[in-house]
Design an enzyme around this catalytic site. Structure first.
Site, PDB file in Angstrom:
ATOM      1  N   SER A 145     -30.220 -15.771 -15.843  1.00 18.33           N
ATOM      2  CA  SER A 145     -28.900 -16.302 -16.136  1.00 18.33           C
ATOM      3  C   SER A 145     -27.935 -14.991 -16.293  1.00 18.33           C
ATOM      4  O   SER A 145     -26.761 -15.127 -15.975  1.00 18.33           O
ATOM      5  CB  SER A 145     -28.635 -16.964 -17.353  1.00 18.33           C
ATOM      6  N   LYS A 181     -25.635 -13.946 -23.398  1.00 12.01           N
ATOM      7  CA  LYS A 181     -24.611 -14.331 -22.756  1.00 12.01           C
ATOM      8  C   LYS A 181     -23.500 -13.434 -22.808  1.00 12.01           C
ATOM      9  O   LYS A 181     -23.513 -12.718 -23.799  1.00 12.01           O
ATOM     10  CB  LYS A 181     -24.202 -15.733 -22.981  1.00 12.01           C
TER      11      LYS A 181
END
Lengths: 424, 148
Positions: free
Chosen positions: B69, B106
């Site tokens: 990701s 993230k």
């Protein structure tokens, strides 16, 4: 200047270490087990709320464990020792004089250190440790160690304190002492507490109101000093209360800076000897050893270096020879030339009673019976102080099969590259 | 069985600290007769990766990345991330967060007043930070160690 001491104590330390890397357990009951996974040694608040006491054997509470889905861990000393050394090194950035009392608590001398309200200072300390290491701590403060310890107890028990309490004010002290039982005072064991209760001394305040001379006559000087300490008169040196320890730490700041390996190894041998002596005096053996060295963080002009290393001992031992030689092996790994060393120390953990026949290394040829003779050990200590290399035990096999039962061991997240926590 | 640095089985060497020096000596002064060069004092200086990557040893942790990701931020599966817990998690930083009970990496972003946990891969959706999301910022990622 009025003395001000602080006791910084990590909350549910082992559990907090485990939880840091397992957010899925942040709101679930978690407990850490003793050597061989036998008893509960550290509990999350949820487990405490279930009425499970420290020291409870696992088999006695199996149904509770199943019913509440309590997550159990084996003791992960590599992780706890590393997290402890992080916490302690942060505390040392606050004040130069700290005394590491155990793996999860330290006394700080804050006399003259706080420019602001001590409670604000304590909050800053608490926030810094919590944020940097993820370990929650409580801070208790007072003019004596006994009062700092009492303040810490109260800070832990009553969340209204915000985890920080200063007992410098005698009026505040008295209010608290009225509601805390005398058995909670640092250094008052259960037998002494029982005898005090029989005399009508039930609360801490009851004890603080006694005449020290009378208490000394009925008990001993240790209890008499506690009375004085509760009244804000400092008289208890740290070493004077020595409960059986789960960790033994011997360390010292040097009066002059050491630069040579030889000097450090001599100092370390001395600390090891003392730690081993302490170990023998409480009839215990240790399974894990760690060593640390550091420069003076308060002298930013000098190049800074700090490092620690730890390992499981080849077999659980109280033998000075083995402890010294393993400590020297670790020192060799972490020692670097070119630094002016300010402090070094040794920590023994994974401690268990010597009477338990230790799981012995298959290849351990140390003649155990002779090795435990005190005379020999004393001789050893002296030799090791004189000759820097010490007497090396013919290091035997490192077959780890002797190790304790550790079926629920978590990763060594901070000390082994292969066991890092994974993030998606 | 783990064989570590110098034949010792110290399988649990501890934490990132300054001083584990890589021997990359800097060029010293030329050898000359007569007075020694003042530059010789510096001949021992070596470069230290810890000095470069670890500012706060007590607050620095290493974690291993999984998944793709964050490819756009240069974070590949199996890379080691250097995480400093003492840093302020401000918008724009790559952070480790505890999200619904799992540790996740993230980028923390704020767009039009809305906080986001942004992925750096078009195949992954950004996660808006709303009430009801169990989120705690665990630390700020300061470097990626990526073997080639």
């Amino acid at each position: 200047m009025t003395p001000l001491l602080a006791l910084v104590d990590c909350n549910n330390f082992y559990v907090s270490c485990e939880r840091l890397f397992r957010p899925d357990l942040w709101n679930r009951p978690v407990a850490v087990l003793s050597n061989n996974d036998g008893c509960i040694v550290s509990r999350s608040q949820e487990v405490k709320d279930l009425g499970i006491k420290t020291g409870t054997p696992v088999y006695q509470i199996q149904s509770l464990i199943n019913k509440h889905n309590i997550q159990l861990f084996s003791s992960n000393y590599a992780l706890y020792a590393d997290m402890s050394s992080r916490v302690m090194s942060l505390l040392e950035e606050f004040v130069p004089s700290i005394e590491v009392y155990s793996i999860d608590e330290a006394f700080l001398d804050l006399t003259g250190a706080c420019q602001e309200d001590p409670v604000v200072y304590g909050q800053r300390l608490r926030t810094t440790v919590q944020r940097s290491t993820g370990i929650p701590v409580c801070v208790g403060m007072g003019p004596t160690k006994t009062l700092a310890k009492l303040a810490n107890f109260a800070a832990k028990r009553w969340s209204r304190t915000g985890g920080v309490l200063d007992l410098s004010d005698p009026a505040r002290r008295e209010k608290l002492m009225r509601i805390v039982p005398v058995s909670e005072v640092w250094g008052i064991g259960s037998r002494t507490a029982g005898r005090l209760n029989q005399m009508g001394i039930v609360t801490v305040r009851d004890l603080a109101c006694q005449q020290a001379e009378r208490i000394q006559a009925r008990f001993n000087i240790v209890v008499a000093r506690i009375v004085l300490e509760l009244n804000g008169i400092p008289c208890l040196a740290l070493e004077e209360i020595t409960p059986d320890r789960q960790q033994i730490i011997c360390s010292r700041s040097f009066s002059r800076r050491l630069t040579e390996y030889r000097e450090l190894s001599e100092a370390l041998a001395e600390f090891c000897s003392r730690a081993a002596e302490k170990l023998r005096s409480q009839h215990s053996v240790a399974g894990h050893i760690s060593v640390f060295i550091r420069t003076n963080p308060f002298n930013p002009d000098e190049p800074q270096y700090q490092r620690s290393a730890g390992m499981m001992l080849p077999s659980a031992t109280q033998d000075t020879r083995m402890i010294v030689s393993e400590a020297h092996r670790l020192l060799k790994v972490i020692f670097r030339t070119g630094y002016r060393y300010h402090k070094c120390g040794v920590q023994l953990s994974h401690i268990q009673p010597a009477s338990v026949p230790g799981q012995r290394d298959l290849f351990d040829f140390t003649p155990r019976g002779k090795a435990d003779s005190r005379a020999l050990m004393d001789m050893m200590d002296r030799i090791n102080r004189r000759f820097p290399k010490g007497i090396a035990v013919a290091a035997a096999g490192f077959d780890k099969s002797w190790q304790s039962k550790v079926e629920r061991l978590s990763g060594r997240y901070t000390t082994d590259w292969r066991e890092l926590v994974r993030v998606k | 069985m783990d064989q570590s640095l110098i034949g010792i089985h110290a399988t649990d060497l501890w934490r990132p600290v300054r001083g584990q020096r890589l021997p990359l000596p800097m060029p010293g002064g030329k050898v000359a007769a007569g007075f020694p060069s003042p530059a010789d004092d510096y001949i021992e200086k070596t470069l230290d990766l810890n000095e470069l990557l670890v500012k706060k040893p007590a607050a620095t942790f290493f974690v291993r990345a999984e998944g793709e990701s964050m490819l756009g931020a240069g974070i590949h599966p199996n890379d080691i991330l250097v995480v400093d817990r003492s840093l302020e998690p401000v918008a724009g930083k790559v952070v480790i967060c505890a999200l619904n009970g799992a540790l996740t990496v993230k980028r923390l972003e704020q767009r039009a007043g809305q906080w986001l946990l942004a992925a750096e891969n078009p195949l992954y959706a950004d996660i808006p930070v709303n009430e009801g999301l169990e989120l705690v910022i665990w630390g700020v990622v300061t470097a990626v160690i990526h073997p080639l």
